[in-house]
Design a protein around this motif. Sequence first.
Motif, PDB file in Angstrom:
ATOM      1  N   ASN A 178      28.118  28.216  28.674  1.00  0.00           N
ATOM      2  CA  ASN A 178      29.366  27.650  28.296  1.00  0.00           C
ATOM      3  C   ASN A 178      29.822  28.597  26.990  1.00  0.00           C
ATOM      4  OD1 ASN A 178      31.326  25.927  27.013  1.00  0.00           O
ATOM      5  ND2 ASN A 178      29.734  24.115  27.015  1.00  0.00           N
ATOM      6  N   LYS A 179      31.290  29.052  27.201  1.00  0.00           N
ATOM      7  CA  LYS A 179      31.869  29.825  26.113  1.00  0.00           C
ATOM      8  C   LYS A 179      32.787  28.970  25.326  1.00  0.00           C
ATOM      9  CE  LYS A 179      30.194  33.406  28.607  1.00  0.00           C
ATOM     10  NZ  LYS A 179      29.124  34.353  27.991  1.00  0.00           N
ATOM     11  N   GLY A 180      32.518  27.749  25.330  1.00  0.00           N
ATOM     12  CA  GLY A 180      33.257  26.795  24.404  1.00  0.00           C
ATOM     13  C   GLY A 180      34.580  26.277  25.000  1.00  0.00           C
ATOM     14  N   TYR A 181      34.326  25.989  26.471  1.00  0.00           N
ATOM     15  CA  TYR A 181      35.385  25.554  27.224  1.00  0.00           C
ATOM     16  C   TYR A 181      35.921  23.936  27.034  1.00  0.00           C
ATOM     17  CZ  TYR A 181      33.959  29.501  30.397  1.00  0.00           C
ATOM     18  OH  TYR A 181      33.506  30.762  30.517  1.00  0.00           O
ATOM     19  N   SER A 182      37.019  23.703  26.844  1.00  0.00           N
ATOM     20  CA  SER A 182      37.415  22.550  26.756  1.00  0.00           C
ATOM     21  C   SER A 182      37.380  21.704  27.917  1.00  0.00           C
ATOM     22  CB  SER A 182      38.851  22.658  26.117  1.00  0.00           C
ATOM     23  OG  SER A 182      39.802  22.908  26.852  1.00  0.00           O
ATOM     24  N   SER A 183      37.500  22.083  28.975  1.00  0.00           N
ATOM     25  CA  SER A 183      37.440  21.115  30.243  1.00  0.00           C
ATOM     26  C   SER A 183      37.183  22.305  31.272  1.00  0.00           C
ATOM     27  CB  SER A 183      38.979  20.745  30.745  1.00  0.00           C
ATOM     28  OG  SER A 183      39.854  21.845  30.869  1.00  0.00           O
ATOM     29  N   PHE A 184      37.181  21.634  32.691  1.00  0.00           N
ATOM     30  CA  PHE A 184      36.744  22.485  33.798  1.00  0.00           C
ATOM     31  C   PHE A 184      38.072  23.157  33.985  1.00  0.00           C
ATOM     32  CE2 PHE A 184      35.918  23.328  38.024  1.00  0.00           C
ATOM     33  CZ  PHE A 184      34.679  23.596  38.339  1.00  0.00           C
ATOM     34  N   ASP A 186      39.906  24.255  31.908  1.00  0.00           N
ATOM     35  CA  ASP A 186      39.936  25.722  31.023  1.00  0.00           C
ATOM     36  C   ASP A 186      38.926  26.715  31.422  1.00  0.00           C
ATOM     37  OD1 ASP A 186      40.199  27.098  28.719  1.00  0.00           O
ATOM     38  OD2 ASP A 186      38.736  26.185  27.629  1.00  0.00           O
ATOM     39  N   PHE A 187      37.702  26.265  31.916  1.00  0.00           N
ATOM     40  CA  PHE A 187      36.812  27.257  32.739  1.00  0.00           C
ATOM     41  C   PHE A 187      37.383  28.178  33.774  1.00  0.00           C
ATOM     42  CE2 PHE A 187      33.583  27.097  36.073  1.00  0.00           C
ATOM     43  CZ  PHE A 187      33.055  28.262  35.901  1.00  0.00           C
ATOM     44  N   LEU A 188      38.212  27.326  34.629  1.00  0.00           N
ATOM     45  CA  LEU A 188      38.700  28.044  35.814  1.00  0.00           C
ATOM     46  C   LEU A 188      40.012  29.197  35.237  1.00  0.00           C
ATOM     47  CD1 LEU A 188      39.164  25.256  38.426  1.00  0.00           C
ATOM     48  CD2 LEU A 188      37.415  27.192  38.294  1.00  0.00           C
ATOM     49  N   SER A 189      40.427  28.668  34.298  1.00  0.00           N
ATOM     50  CA  SER A 189      41.646  29.661  33.516  1.00  0.00           C
ATOM     51  C   SER A 189      41.021  30.952  33.320  1.00  0.00           C
ATOM     52  CB  SER A 189      42.375  28.761  32.564  1.00  0.00           C
ATOM     53  OG  SER A 189      41.506  29.122  31.410  1.00  0.00           O
ATOM     54  N   TRP A 190      39.958  31.230  33.083  1.00  0.00           N
ATOM     55  CA  TRP A 190      39.301  32.442  32.673  1.00  0.00           C
ATOM     56  C   TRP A 190      39.016  33.186  33.940  1.00  0.00           C
ATOM     57  CZ3 TRP A 190      39.685  34.293  27.872  1.00  0.00           C
ATOM     58  CH2 TRP A 190      39.895  33.379  27.076  1.00  0.00           C
ATOM     59  N   MET A 191      39.145  32.717  35.285  1.00  0.00           N
ATOM     60  CA  MET A 191      38.871  33.365  36.634  1.00  0.00           C
ATOM     61  C   MET A 191      39.987  34.006  36.943  1.00  0.00           C
ATOM     62  SD  MET A 191      36.479  30.770  38.449  1.00  0.00           S
ATOM     63  CE  MET A 191      34.708  30.381  37.935  1.00  0.00           C
ATOM     64  N   THR A 192      39.606  35.035  38.109  1.00  0.00           N
ATOM     65  CA  THR A 192      40.858  35.300  38.691  1.00  0.00           C
ATOM     66  C   THR A 192      41.587  34.511  39.719  1.00  0.00           C
ATOM     67  OG1 THR A 192      39.583  36.172  40.308  1.00  0.00           O
ATOM     68  CG2 THR A 192      39.762  37.662  38.649  1.00  0.00           C
ATOM     69  N   ALA A 193      42.699  34.708  40.050  1.00  0.00           N
ATOM     70  CA  ALA A 193      43.508  33.754  40.619  1.00  0.00           C
ATOM     71  C   ALA A 193      42.780  33.668  42.328  1.00  0.00           C
ATOM     72  CB  ALA A 193      44.866  34.236  41.023  1.00  0.00           C
ATOM     73  N   ARG A 194      42.190  34.701  42.637  1.00  0.00           N
ATOM     74  CA  ARG A 194      41.736  34.256  43.953  1.00  0.00           C
ATOM     75  C   ARG A 194      40.483  33.584  43.921  1.00  0.00           C
ATOM     76  NH1 ARG A 194      37.829  37.228  47.223  1.00  0.00           N
ATOM     77  NH2 ARG A 194      37.386  38.874  45.633  1.00  0.00           N
ATOM     78  N   LYS A 195      39.597  33.692  42.741  1.00  0.00           N
ATOM     79  CA  LYS A 195      38.258  32.833  42.844  1.00  0.00           C
ATOM     80  C   LYS A 195      38.677  31.550  42.331  1.00  0.00           C
ATOM     81  CE  LYS A 195      35.473  36.109  43.890  1.00  0.00           C
ATOM     82  NZ  LYS A 195      34.591  35.993  45.066  1.00  0.00           N
ATOM     83  N   ARG A 196      39.516  31.398  41.536  1.00  0.00           N
ATOM     84  CA  ARG A 196      40.139  30.159  40.740  1.00  0.00           C
ATOM     85  C   ARG A 196      40.728  29.223  42.112  1.00  0.00           C
ATOM     86  NH1 ARG A 196      43.063  31.846  37.180  1.00  0.00           N
ATOM     87  NH2 ARG A 196      44.929  31.714  38.100  1.00  0.00           N
ATOM     88  N   LYS A 197      41.196  29.823  43.048  1.00  0.00           N
ATOM     89  CA  LYS A 197      41.750  29.070  44.100  1.00  0.00           C
ATOM     90  C   LYS A 197      40.930  28.894  45.202  1.00  0.00           C
ATOM     91  CE  LYS A 197      44.971  29.863  48.168  1.00  0.00           C
ATOM     92  NZ  LYS A 197      46.154  30.722  48.604  1.00  0.00           N
ATOM     93  N   MET A 198      39.721  29.495  45.319  1.00  0.00           N
ATOM     94  CA  MET A 198      38.387  29.172  46.136  1.00  0.00           C
ATOM     95  C   MET A 198      37.775  28.091  45.686  1.00  0.00           C
ATOM     96  SD  MET A 198      34.978  31.167  46.571  1.00  0.00           S
ATOM     97  CE  MET A 198      34.444  30.677  45.053  1.00  0.00           C
ATOM     98  N   ILE A 316      30.114  20.757  29.771  1.00  0.00           N
ATOM     99  CA  ILE A 316      31.544  20.864  28.970  1.00  0.00           C
ATOM    100  C   ILE A 316      31.797  19.731  28.132  1.00  0.00           C
ATOM    101  CG2 ILE A 316      34.007  21.203  29.151  1.00  0.00           C
ATOM    102  CD1 ILE A 316      33.608  22.971  31.625  1.00  0.00           C
ATOM    103  N   LYS A 317      31.691  18.481  28.937  1.00  0.00           N
ATOM    104  CA  LYS A 317      31.871  17.364  28.265  1.00  0.00           C
ATOM    105  C   LYS A 317      30.865  16.889  27.037  1.00  0.00           C
ATOM    106  CE  LYS A 317      32.191  12.279  29.089  1.00  0.00           C
ATOM    107  NZ  LYS A 317      32.002  11.279  30.417  1.00  0.00           N
ATOM    108  N   HIS A 318      29.452  17.371  27.122  1.00  0.00           N
ATOM    109  CA  HIS A 318      28.544  17.185  26.504  1.00  0.00           C
ATOM    110  C   HIS A 318      28.135  18.418  25.431  1.00  0.00           C
ATOM    111  CE1 HIS A 318      27.749  13.139  27.929  1.00  0.00           C
ATOM    112  NE2 HIS A 318      28.208  13.781  29.195  1.00  0.00           N
ATOM    113  N   ASN A 319      28.978  19.295  25.628  1.00  0.00           N
ATOM    114  CA  ASN A 319      28.761  20.637  24.847  1.00  0.00           C
ATOM    115  C   ASN A 319      27.281  21.092  24.769  1.00  0.00           C
ATOM    116  OD1 ASN A 319      29.696  22.570  22.740  1.00  0.00           O
ATOM    117  ND2 ASN A 319      28.948  21.455  21.199  1.00  0.00           N
ATOM    118  N   LEU A 320      26.631  21.304  26.039  1.00  0.00           N
ATOM    119  CA  LEU A 320      25.473  21.883  26.334  1.00  0.00           C
ATOM    120  C   LEU A 320      25.897  23.626  26.580  1.00  0.00           C
ATOM    121  CD1 LEU A 320      23.807  19.245  28.760  1.00  0.00           C
ATOM    122  CD2 LEU A 320      23.685  19.779  26.280  1.00  0.00           C
TER     123      LEU A 320
END
Length: 385
Positions: A178-184, A186-198, A316-320
């Motif tokens: 967990n890099k301090g993501y605020s939501s799923f 947000d987590f996806l936003s740090w990925m490349t477009a191709r992997k995010r789309k997958m 992400i929800k429980h800050n683990l």
Amino acid sequence: MTEFTATFATQISQVNKQHWQAIFHDNYPFYQYPFLHALEQSGAVSSSSGWQPQHLLIHKGNTLIAAMPCYLKKHSYGEYMFDWSWANAYQAHGIAYYPKLLSAIPFTPATGKRIGIHPEFEKFSQSLFALIVKVLTQTLEQVEASNFQCLFLDKATSDSLAKLGLIQRTDVQYHWLNKGYSSFSDFLSWMTARKRKMIKKERQNLVQHKLSFVWCNGKDITKQDWSSFYSCYQQTYLKRSGHQGYLNLTFFSSLSEQCADSTLLLKVINDKQEVVASSLFFKSETHLYGRYWGCMKEHEFLHFEACYYQGIEYCIKHNLQCFDAGAQGEHKLARGFEPVKLYGNYLIPQPNFKQAIADFIEKEQRYHNDYMQSANSYLPFKTDR
């Protein structure tokens, strides 16, 4: 160290619960007294199952100051740091490989301490480690065990044991961090477009099946929930391994009472309110551990959703800080799980086998180091993360 005495308990119930908990005092769930007791009480861990408890206890007077969960093993199942080739080599030379002495959590490849020390005696930790190694060396001879293994232990303890002559071994797992993501999203936003789309496509694919995902805390998991989970667990184990799993319904059902604070069950329910799949997790203050899953009906990508994506959202929800989704699974890399190094240590009394195993482990470690570098290049994240 003459004031310290070492004994073995052949059942965890022979140890005072409060004394054990005073030594294993953090909230890593798997060496807690209730978890180990549930394994033994259910019969999943016993002499007949090939896991004879031999828990090492160090006392000063009447005070338990150190302990190590330990087992006399008749096989190598349920360990996840594989040594089958070593067993074959021993057999080829006419030497019995089993029994062996093992410090690990049965059926649980999750890193944690394997030697607990009472806080008041932690300043003696190096002396206690040396005493434990001495006791183990003597015990191997007494019980005619071929070797001692300590698996999935923390690196600090592994390094200490290596200094005392126990060969250090490495392995690789994949953990979500967990890099301090605020939501799923947000987590996806740090990925490349191709992997995010997958990943979005995999999750969207399940919408047509009208499935809902319900998290249950340990105390709220009913007998019916456990029965449904166990049916899923058995069905999936049978398909994958040809047997119905190492653990039984008695063990799982007891978790609601004995390990309520650390147990989580994810139910996957269809539009007819039927449980079609289920995943079992454990948690600490910092980690989520994915342990078992099963399904009654296969749906494409359901495994990824129930075992990975739902767990990531929970963290992400429980800050683990970390999600350890279990052993193996290189496909986790594309879904944001990062390679991490694991440790084991081995005490091999026979000089010839010790050298051969040490050579094998050295080559294995070089491979793991190269693999870690290569695996990192396959992570789905943007280079400027």
